[in-house]
Design a protein around this motif. Structure first.
Motif, PDB file in Angstrom:
ATOM      1  N   SER A   1     -49.997  50.455 -24.335  1.00 59.59           N
ATOM      2  CA  SER A   1     -49.351  49.289 -24.876  1.00 59.59           C
ATOM      3  C   SER A   1     -49.524  48.018 -23.810  1.00 59.59           C
ATOM      4  N   GLU A   2     -49.607  48.456 -22.412  1.00 59.83           N
ATOM      5  CA  GLU A   2     -49.693  47.356 -21.463  1.00 59.83           C
ATOM      6  C   GLU A   2     -50.887  47.824 -20.462  1.00 59.83           C
TER       7      GLU A   2
ATOM      8  N   LEU B   1     -42.917  53.110 -18.418  1.00 59.68           N
ATOM      9  CA  LEU B   1     -42.129  51.943 -18.412  1.00 59.68           C
ATOM     10  C   LEU B   1     -40.734  52.027 -18.690  1.00 59.68           C
ATOM     11  N   GLU B   2     -40.357  53.131 -18.930  1.00 54.60           N
ATOM     12  CA  GLU B   2     -38.855  53.104 -19.266  1.00 54.60           C
ATOM     13  C   GLU B   2     -38.117  53.802 -18.097  1.00 54.60           C
ATOM     14  N   ARG B   3     -36.890  53.705 -18.071  1.00 53.32           N
ATOM     15  CA  ARG B   3     -35.949  54.210 -16.790  1.00 53.32           C
ATOM     16  C   ARG B   3     -36.022  55.616 -16.788  1.00 53.32           C
ATOM     17  N   GLY B   4     -36.311  56.119 -15.555  1.00 59.78           N
ATOM     18  CA  GLY B   4     -36.422  57.946 -15.428  1.00 59.78           C
ATOM     19  C   GLY B   4     -37.726  58.308 -15.728  1.00 59.78           C
TER      20      GLY B   4
ATOM     21  N   ILE C   1     -42.030  44.379 -22.352  1.00 59.23           N
ATOM     22  CA  ILE C   1     -41.593  45.571 -22.676  1.00 59.23           C
ATOM     23  C   ILE C   1     -40.623  45.690 -23.969  1.00 59.23           C
ATOM     24  N   GLN C   2     -39.573  44.589 -23.637  1.00 59.78           N
ATOM     25  CA  GLN C   2     -38.618  44.568 -24.702  1.00 59.78           C
ATOM     26  C   GLN C   2     -39.253  44.203 -26.251  1.00 59.78           C
TER      27      GLN C   2
END
Length: 324
Positions: A266-267, A275-278, A307-308
C-alpha cells in the motif's frame, strides 16, 4: 498484455519460460537441499545431549545480522529508498544482506522492483497467481512463488530495473563479491564455534546450526513473504489493481516486519511496514535507531492521513455492490 489480464486467468505465456540451465539449477538445488541435510546431521549429532546453547546463540546472532541486511539493506534502503544511509552503512547493510544467500544485491533489487511493477499480473516473477486463481492453479502457483521461480530461465534485466545500483561502484563491488561473502557467511560460524569451544566438533556444530540451518530458515521466511503473503492473511489497505498482498502476523517477528506485506504494498516507499498499532516491525525499529544515531536521514515514516485514506478506500470497496 497486462491491460487485458482479468485477475483470474493464468498469465499469458505462463508455460513458456524454460527451465534454468544445468549449472544454475544444480547450484540452486544445492543451496535448497544442503541445509535440510545439515539439519538431519545436526539432529543426529545432538541426539541424547541436546543442542549447545552457543550454537543457538550464534545462529540467532547471524540470523539477525543477515536478516536485517536483507530487510533493511536490500529491501527498504536499496530497493525502495525509504531512507538515506551514510555511505559506509549502505555498504555494511549490502554486505550483511549478501551473506543471506539470496543472490547478489543488484539482482535481488532488480527482481523485487519488477515484482512491484507487475504485482500479481503478467510480468511478476514470483506471483502465486501465475497459473490462475482456481484451487489447482493456486497450489501450483504457491510452489512457483515460494521456490519454483528460482529454477526458471526468466532473467530480470538489472539495466532496466536497477540502473542506479549498476552505476554505484560500491554496490557493483559488493555484487561481484557475492560468492566470497557466501563463503564468509559459512566460515565465520565455524570459526566462532571453534573459538568458543576450542574443538573442531564445536566448529562443526556451529557451522551446521549458525551456518546452513540459519541460512535455510532465513531463505524460507523470505520466500514465504513472496508466496504466503499473497494468499493468506488480511488486506486492510488498498493496493494496485490485482495486487493481492496480505498481512500475515505469524511471520512478523521472523521476517523482521516484512510480513506486513499489504501495508508495504500500500505504501512501498514507507520505512515502516507495520502501519497499524501493535504490529511488530524490527526493521523499522532498526531504521529508527540509525536515524537517532544520525546514520540515516530523510526517513519516510508513515503519514497517518494517507494510511486512514487507504483504510477508508478498502472499506468503501467492501461495501460496493458486486460488479461496480
Amino acid at each position: 498484455m497486462t491491460q487485458d489480464y482479468d485477475g483470474a486467468s493464468p498469465f499469458p505465456g505462463a508455460e513458456e519460460h524454460p527451465p534454468a540451465g544445468r549449472a544454475q539449477t544444480g547450484l540452486t538445488a544445492a543451496i535448497v537441499v544442503l541445509p535440510f541435510v545439515a539439519f538431519g546431521v545436526a539432529i543426529f549429532l545432538s541426539w541424547g545431549q541436546g543442542v549447545a546453547l552457543a550454537d543457538l546463540l550464534l545462529a540467532a546472532a547471524f540470523y539477525v545480522v543477515t536478516g536485517l541486511g536483507v530487510t533493511v539493506g536490500f529491501h527498504r534502503l536499496l530497493t525502495h529508498a525509504s531512507f538515506t544511509a551514510r555511505p559506509w552503512l549502505r555498504v555494511v547493510l549490502a554486505v550483511a544482506g549478501s551473506m543471506g544467500f539470496q543472490g547478489n544485491v543488484i539482482d535481488w533489487v532488480a527482481v523485487h522492483r519488477r515484482h512491484h511493477a507487475f504485482t500479481d499480473r503478467p510480468g511478476d516473477p514470483h506471483s502465486p497467481y501465475r497459473y490462475g486463481a482456481g484451487l489447482r492453479g493456486q497450489l501450483r502457483g504457491l510452489a512457483h512463488a515460494h521456490l519454483g521461480w528460482l529454477f526458471t530461465d526468466d532473467r530480470t534485466p538489472a539495466e532496466r530495473y536497477a540502473p542506479d545500483l549498476l552505476a554505484d561502484p560500491a554496490m557493483t563491488r559488493v555484487a561481484r563479491a557475492f560468492p566470497a561473502l557466501c563463503a564468509l557467511s559459512l566460515t565465520l560460524p565455524f570459526l566462532a564455534g571453534w573459538a568458543i569451544t576450542g574443538t573442531l566438533y564445536g566448529g562443526l556444530t556451529a557451522f551446521l546450526w549458525a551456518g546452513l540451518i540459519r541460512i535455510a530458515l532465513l531463505q524460507h521466511v523470505t520466500w514465504s513473504v513472496n508466496s504466503l503473503c499473497h494468499m493468506i492473511g488480511s488486506r486492510p489497505f488498498t493496493t494496485r489493481r490485482h495486487d493481492r498482498s496480505t498481512n500475515l502476523w505469524p511471520l512478523a517477528l521472523l521476517s523482521f516486519g516484512e510480513s506486513w506485506h499489504n501495508g508495504h504494498h500500500s505504501e512501498p516507499t514507507c520505512a515502516r511496514h507495520g502501519l497499524e498499532r501493535g504490529q511488530i516491525d524490527p526493521s523499522a525499529a532498526m531504521i529508527r535507531l540509525f536515524e537517532r544515531l544520525s546514520w540515516a536521514s530523510q526517513v519516510r515514516w508513515p503519514d497517518p492521513g494517507r494510511i486512514q485514506r487507504r483504510r477508508a478506500d478498502i472499506a468503501r470497496q467492501a461495501r460496493a455492490p458486486a460488479g461496480t
